[in-house]
Design a protein around this motif. Sequence first.
Motif, PDB file in Angstrom:
ATOM      1  N   ALA A 188       0.831  -1.207   0.000  1.00 20.98           N
ATOM      2  CA  ALA A 188       0.000   0.000   0.000  1.00 20.98           C
ATOM      3  C   ALA A 188       0.864   1.255   0.000  1.00 20.98           C
ATOM      4  N   VAL A 189       1.884   1.275   0.847  1.00 25.03           N
ATOM      5  CA  VAL A 189       2.761   2.448   0.927  1.00 25.03           C
ATOM      6  C   VAL A 189       3.496   2.661  -0.393  1.00 25.03           C
ATOM      7  N   ALA A 190       4.027   1.575  -0.964  1.00 23.30           N
ATOM      8  CA  ALA A 190       4.804   1.694  -2.201  1.00 23.30           C
ATOM      9  C   ALA A 190       3.922   2.063  -3.390  1.00 23.30           C
ATOM     10  N   THR A 191       2.728   1.486  -3.466  1.00 18.23           N
ATOM     11  CA  THR A 191       1.845   1.729  -4.609  1.00 18.23           C
ATOM     12  C   THR A 191       1.304   3.151  -4.606  1.00 18.23           C
ATOM     13  N   ALA A 192       1.030   3.691  -3.415  1.00 20.22           N
ATOM     14  CA  ALA A 192       0.476   5.048  -3.328  1.00 20.22           C
ATOM     15  C   ALA A 192       1.517   6.119  -3.628  1.00 20.22           C
ATOM     16  N   ALA A 193       2.806   5.814  -3.469  1.00 17.91           N
ATOM     17  CA  ALA A 193       3.860   6.813  -3.667  1.00 17.91           C
ATOM     18  C   ALA A 193       3.750   7.439  -5.066  1.00 17.91           C
ATOM     19  N   PRO A 194       4.009   8.745  -5.168  1.00 22.99           N
ATOM     20  CA  PRO A 194       4.587   9.648  -4.161  1.00 22.99           C
ATOM     21  C   PRO A 194       3.594  10.205  -3.141  1.00 22.99           C
ATOM     22  N   HIS A 195       2.339   9.791  -3.207  1.00 22.78           N
ATOM     23  CA  HIS A 195       1.402  10.172  -2.148  1.00 22.78           C
ATOM     24  C   HIS A 195       1.787   9.438  -0.863  1.00 22.78           C
ATOM     25  N   ALA A 196       1.594  10.092   0.272  1.00 19.29           N
ATOM     26  CA  ALA A 196       1.987   9.515   1.560  1.00 19.29           C
ATOM     27  C   ALA A 196       0.751   9.130   2.360  1.00 19.29           C
ATOM     28  N   PHE A 197       0.774   7.914   2.890  1.00 21.91           N
ATOM     29  CA  PHE A 197      -0.289   7.459   3.779  1.00 21.91           C
ATOM     30  C   PHE A 197       0.097   7.766   5.224  1.00 21.91           C
ATOM     31  N   HIS A 198      -0.894   8.199   6.008  1.00 23.21           N
ATOM     32  CA  HIS A 198      -0.723   8.396   7.448  1.00 23.21           C
ATOM     33  C   HIS A 198      -1.614   7.371   8.148  1.00 23.21           C
ATOM     34  N   PHE A 199      -0.997   6.530   8.979  1.00 27.56           N
ATOM     35  CA  PHE A 199      -1.712   5.429   9.616  1.00 27.56           C
ATOM     36  C   PHE A 199      -2.032   5.763  11.071  1.00 27.56           C
ATOM     37  N   TYR A 200      -3.209   5.293  11.516  1.00 29.51           N
ATOM     38  CA  TYR A 200      -3.662   5.538  12.881  1.00 29.51           C
ATOM     39  C   TYR A 200      -4.384   4.298  13.412  1.00 29.51           C
ATOM     40  N   ALA A 201      -4.523   4.274  14.732  1.00 25.72           N
ATOM     41  CA  ALA A 201      -5.408   3.321  15.396  1.00 25.72           C
ATOM     42  C   ALA A 201      -6.219   4.097  16.426  1.00 25.72           C
ATOM     43  N   THR A 202      -7.241   3.452  16.970  1.00 28.05           N
ATOM     44  CA  THR A 202      -8.120   4.146  17.913  1.00 28.05           C
ATOM     45  C   THR A 202      -7.630   4.052  19.355  1.00 28.05           C
ATOM     46  N   THR A 203      -6.638   3.190  19.632  1.00 27.53           N
ATOM     47  CA  THR A 203      -6.073   3.090  20.983  1.00 27.53           C
ATOM     48  C   THR A 203      -4.564   2.925  20.880  1.00 27.53           C
ATOM     49  N   ALA A 204      -3.875   3.253  21.968  1.00 28.85           N
ATOM     50  CA  ALA A 204      -2.424   3.038  22.015  1.00 28.85           C
ATOM     51  C   ALA A 204      -2.101   1.554  21.932  1.00 28.85           C
ATOM     52  N   GLU A 205      -2.983   0.710  22.490  1.00 30.68           N
ATOM     53  CA  GLU A 205      -2.769  -0.734  22.426  1.00 30.68           C
ATOM     54  C   GLU A 205      -2.747  -1.216  20.977  1.00 30.68           C
ATOM     55  N   ILE A 350     -19.817   0.287  34.530  1.00 32.57           N
ATOM     56  CA  ILE A 350     -19.295  -0.946  35.120  1.00 32.57           C
ATOM     57  C   ILE A 350     -18.654  -1.720  33.981  1.00 32.57           C
ATOM     58  N   VAL A 351     -17.326  -1.884  34.040  1.00 31.81           N
ATOM     59  CA  VAL A 351     -16.588  -2.465  32.918  1.00 31.81           C
ATOM     60  C   VAL A 351     -15.729  -3.626  33.399  1.00 31.81           C
ATOM     61  N   THR A 352     -15.509  -4.572  32.512  1.00 32.45           N
ATOM     62  CA  THR A 352     -14.527  -5.616  32.776  1.00 32.45           C
ATOM     63  C   THR A 352     -13.134  -5.057  32.523  1.00 32.45           C
ATOM     64  N   GLY A 353     -12.181  -5.451  33.378  1.00 33.61           N
ATOM     65  CA  GLY A 353     -10.832  -4.912  33.305  1.00 33.61           C
ATOM     66  C   GLY A 353      -9.874  -5.838  32.585  1.00 33.61           C
ATOM     67  N   GLY A 354      -8.640  -5.359  32.454  1.00 33.02           N
ATOM     68  CA  GLY A 354      -7.595  -6.133  31.807  1.00 33.02           C
ATOM     69  C   GLY A 354      -7.154  -5.574  30.482  1.00 33.02           C
ATOM     70  N   GLY A 355      -7.760  -4.460  30.043  1.00 32.40           N
ATOM     71  CA  GLY A 355      -7.411  -3.892  28.750  1.00 32.40           C
ATOM     72  C   GLY A 355      -7.700  -2.409  28.703  1.00 32.40           C
ATOM     73  N   TRP A 356      -7.949  -1.922  27.475  1.00 32.63           N
ATOM     74  CA  TRP A 356      -8.168  -0.493  27.266  1.00 32.63           C
ATOM     75  C   TRP A 356      -9.345   0.025  28.086  1.00 32.63           C
ATOM     76  N   MET A 357     -10.425  -0.737  28.184  1.00 29.40           N
ATOM     77  CA  MET A 357     -11.617  -0.251  28.880  1.00 29.40           C
ATOM     78  C   MET A 357     -11.319   0.020  30.351  1.00 29.40           C
ATOM     79  N   GLY A 358     -10.679  -0.922  31.025  1.00 34.01           N
ATOM     80  CA  GLY A 358     -10.339  -0.710  32.425  1.00 34.01           C
ATOM     81  C   GLY A 358      -9.381   0.447  32.619  1.00 34.01           C
ATOM     82  N   ARG A 359      -8.473   0.644  31.648  1.00 33.95           N
ATOM     83  CA  ARG A 359      -7.494   1.731  31.777  1.00 33.95           C
ATOM     84  C   ARG A 359      -8.138   3.110  31.697  1.00 33.95           C
TER      85      ARG A 359
END
Length: 561
Positions: A188-205, A350-359
């Motif tokens: 994807a990165v190589a095919t789009a060049a010279p356009h640049a892709f900016h990648f994101y996610a919805t959590t740090a995890e 009231i959330v179950t813990g151990g991941g993003w939700m508990g944090r």
Amino acid sequence: MTHARRFILIDPCLERIGSHPFHYAAEVLAAAAAEGFACGLATHRGFLAENAYPPEWNIFTSFEQTGYSKYTSFGELDRLDVRGNRRLRVVPPWAFWHAARRRVQRINAFARDAATLIQQLAPGDIVLAATATELDAVGLARGIARVRPPLGIGWHIQFHYPLYRGFLADYPRQDRRLVRVRRLLQEAVATAAPHAFHFYATTAELASQYERLGVAPFGVLPYPAQRPATLPSFDPRGVFDVHKPLRVTVLGDLRHEKNSHHLDGILAATARDPILADRITFAIQANATPLPACTRAANVELIRGPLDADAYARELSAADVMLLPYDQDRYRARCSGMLLEALAAGVVPIVTGGGWMGRQLAEPLRAHAEAVLARSRQRTLYQMSLNRIEAAQPLSINVQPPPDLLVGNTGDSVALAIDITWQTTGRNSLHEAALRVALEVGSTAPATVMAADPDGRPATVLCPIEPPHCMAANGGVRLTCAPVCGAATALPRAIQIRCIRCSGPLPVGAVGVVIDSPADVVGALREVSRHAKHYRSTAIAHATCVLKASSAAEVVRSLLG
């Protein structure tokens, strides 16, 4: 004539209103319009909006394929166990060829459908693929290569779903499975060049999972919380009607990954509980027919969905408690828009813990514990360095509180303050196994979950204890700690246990309650019911911070750099 800059949000998952993808699009495009952009929304071809969007939006019902597919890396996770191992199953010899062929078809379909949009773009325009997969990223790149639009367009691709199952120790054995994903994103990165892709996610995890692929940096975009119809004010010095039933709300689709199949048991246990029977009413949304059995219980108000934005906001404003006992094997790294919107509305989650939700509750819980400890008499009872805690051999500690802290004024509270630090810090700590912590005897508090802190600070939990039990012959309490969510091992560094005594009632937390499993929901509801004024007031005070951090304006500002 000056070209009006356009902001195009692409989401092939969008087939109807009343879904989080639609609420997300509505919030982000409204923020983009406030920045002076002309807005467009590209959806699935079957999208039915019934004019539930501003007339100035351009709607492109462009995409043949939805974003959900069993041929993506996320779709494959259901074929792995909780540790990331492939389940044994019979696979016909042509299955791999068929899957590869279907991936190519999906990529080419996305490229074809996106090309029509790309032809209309000009320098200064912004494109956000809001719920992308690795197949969508390649499809978008091929569409760019086909059309060859001018440079200066901002291309932003956001991922919502995890690549891995299990915990950090389980990731290396899954890296080989993800070689295909790495190659697709590199393409994807190589095919789009010279356009640049900016990648994101919805959590740090999620961002740290994708960065393990070594393709590109992944940022974290805020997830916009829909503003409630009215954000209630709350004067903690005022009169709180302790006799008014708490409205416990369940919004969104009832799905297995949200542990919705446990609702029948939760409702039955609540009805049998002498403390909760007259203190709790439930409001449950159901979008499908036939209606699930849980919506027909006597103490349940049915909310017929799907809900448009106004109806959803009204339900948020009417709720006192939001029940979110999600399966953390599925949601450990994922963002929950429902949780953010409950927090933004001042509703107690009231959330179950151990991941993003508990944090999301870690800092309010830390501040509450520090405030309680600052006004308490306390004594350290136990300190121990740890190497690991095995699921097969949980840590069990018998604690005898000192008699002088068990005796005092009638209105005082006694508790254990448990501090745990982890060996891992930084982003890797987000993927370490958390610990279920419970007092098996001598306490009414529900089991909770403690997770590693990225900054290396100790996690602290307060567990109220019952002095009459501890003063009995051979009394005391037994603390157990064990890894959660099927983890074989957790890696804490040290544990400290203090006994504290303070004046007045002692809530175990603030803003919300973190539990281990749906079996702990009734205990959590008892806790919130006992201290309803405290939890509601702290949740409402915290709402302003969430609204500021999780706003659509922050999303647009992040994309504009």
